[in-house]
Design an enzyme around this catalytic site. Structure first.
Site, PDB file in Angstrom:
ATOM      1  N   GLU A 188      -3.238   7.485  -4.248  1.00  0.00           N
ATOM      2  CA  GLU A 188      -3.204   6.228  -3.496  1.00  0.00           C
ATOM      3  C   GLU A 188      -3.170   5.044  -4.448  1.00  0.00           C
ATOM      4  O   GLU A 188      -3.877   5.037  -5.459  1.00  0.00           O
ATOM      5  CB  GLU A 188      -4.443   6.128  -2.599  1.00  0.00           C
ATOM      6  CG  GLU A 188      -4.547   4.830  -1.814  1.00  0.00           C
ATOM      7  CD  GLU A 188      -5.850   4.735  -1.043  1.00  0.00           C
ATOM      8  OE1 GLU A 188      -5.854   5.059   0.164  1.00  0.00           O
ATOM      9  OE2 GLU A 188      -6.872   4.351  -1.652  1.00  0.00           O
ATOM     10  N   TYR A 218       0.852  -1.185   0.000  1.00  0.00           N
ATOM     11  CA  TYR A 218       0.000   0.000   0.000  1.00  0.00           C
ATOM     12  C   TYR A 218       0.887   1.234   0.000  1.00  0.00           C
ATOM     13  O   TYR A 218       1.838   1.312   0.786  1.00  0.00           O
ATOM     14  CB  TYR A 218      -0.897   0.032   1.244  1.00  0.00           C
ATOM     15  CG  TYR A 218      -1.671   1.333   1.388  1.00  0.00           C
ATOM     16  CD1 TYR A 218      -2.938   1.454   0.845  1.00  0.00           C
ATOM     17  CD2 TYR A 218      -1.118   2.433   2.047  1.00  0.00           C
ATOM     18  CE1 TYR A 218      -3.651   2.646   0.949  1.00  0.00           C
ATOM     19  CE2 TYR A 218      -1.815   3.622   2.152  1.00  0.00           C
ATOM     20  CZ  TYR A 218      -3.081   3.723   1.606  1.00  0.00           C
ATOM     21  OH  TYR A 218      -3.767   4.896   1.701  1.00  0.00           O
TER      22      TYR A 218
END
Length: 376
Positions: A185, A101
């Site tokens: 993101e 992530y």
């Protein structure tokens, strides 16, 4: 201004980040043809501006073109957290070895950006952040310095990401800066069994103030907002709807994100991300409370403010005035710390609203808000 995943994917590709081959359609029949062009198997992904698509059934693997058509027919028209699926993206499946992530987000209160990264990406990243916060690295980024190769290597080391991710971290920063983004993101960023680093998913939020420089997205980028997000945007609020029961208001993206993590660690789910930035006027507080209290899922509200340029007594006065214009129907927990915190607490004590409680620490405030949400 949020972008759809396929738009974020295009930005990544434009900046040299590897992404799977993919095409977008609103037609089940065309989905069959796209799957054929992708080699037969395809990942069919709902295109909506919200998280949790996978858990809602909006992301599925189709083993052949015929199944791709059936899957697209099933997903199109679905309701995912109030968002109706109007298009699907079919993407080439990847042979994934590991998931990570990575994100960059604006921290208004600190006047900088924050890099957030973890070696444990995927659908359960929220649970990882809540149960093992040490597994999620948060590295401040000076806007003047940016993310150089050295800074990217620092982020990778802090999060336990592979060395190959350094170049991607630099390029993601370029996306943020060159495209006027407030949030970039990737979840998950993956390493394939062939050793490639690939962005499988993407979320990008562009700065509305730079809309005149991002005309290529037109009005499409603003379509299909959650109704509460649309109402907040009309009031100039930096608000994101989440799937929870504790409304959260804070000043600064970094503080708000930390508050979300602490609320989750107390056994509750945040209902939103609402960053009031450096201002907490009566109007801003009233608008923020009005939007959050319009969400029927909200059982309690947590205001977490660290006074800096904006003093806590100013925040407290904003809350008091907001209570005169907004009917408070659910308990409100307030934590004030920093500049003029004692005076701010005194102002709230003097107002003595029966549904307003105070806490001196973020952990204590989150525990109380979670408890009130559970017993509501």
């Amino acid at each position: 201004m949020d972008l759809y995943e396929h738009q974020a994917r295009q930005l990544f590709e434009d900046h040299g980040i590897v992404v799977p081959r993919a095409e977008v359609t609103d037609s089940p029949k065309e989905a069959r043809e796209i799957a054929r062009r992708l080699g037969g198997r395809a990942v069919v992904k709902a295109q909506v501006k919200t998280g949790g698509r996978g858990k809602a059934g909006g992301v599925r693997i189709a083993e052949d073109p015929a199944e791709a058509e059936l899957t697209a027919r099933h997903i199109l028209g679905m309701d995912i957290k109030g968002h109706t699926v109007g298009t699907v993206m079919l993407a080439e499946p990847m042979d994934v070895e590991a998931e990570f992530y990575v994100s960059y987000v604006l921290d208004r209160a600190a006047g900088r950006f924050l890099a957030i990264a973890s070696a444990e990406g995927g659908m359960e990243i929220e649970e990882v952040a809540a149960t093992r916060p040490e597994a999620v690295a948060r590295v401040p980024v000076d806007p003047a310095e940016g993310v150089t190769s050295a800074k990217a290597a620092e982020i990778a080391r802090a999060a336990g990401l592979p060395q190959q991710s350094v170049d991607v971290l630099v390029r993601l920063w370029q996306v943020l800066v060159r495209e006027d983004a407030l949030l970039v993101e990737v979840n998950p960023l993956v390493r394939t069994r062939q050793g490639r680093i690939v962005a499988l998913d993407g979320k990008v939020t562009l700065d509305d103030n730079a809309r005149f420089r991002q005309e290529r997205w037109g009005s499409d980028a603003a379509e299909h907002h959650d109704p509460l997000e649309a109402a907040a945007a009309a009031r100039g609020l930096n608000y994101v709807k989440l799937d929870g029961e504790v409304g959260v208001i804070g000043n600064g993206a970094g503080l708000v994100m930390s508050t979300l993590d602490v609320v989750a660690g107390c056994g509750a789910r945040p209902a939103d991300f609402l960053d009031i930035g450096g201002g907490a006027s009566a109007r801003i507080m009233a608008d923020g409370l009005s939007v959050i209290l319009s969400d029927p899922a909200v059982k309690s509200v947590l205001v977490n403010v660290f006074g800096g340029i904006t003093a806590c007594d100013t925040v407290a006065e904003g809350i008091v005035r907001a209570l005169d214009t907004v009917e408070l129907t659910r308990p409100l927990v307030v934590r004030l710390d920093g500049n003029n915190a004692a005076r701010g607490r005194a102002i709230l004590d003097e107002r003595a609203h029966p549904l307003v409680q105070q806490a001196t620490t973020m952990d204590g405030a989150a525990r109380r808000a979670a408890q009130l949400a559970r017993t509501a």
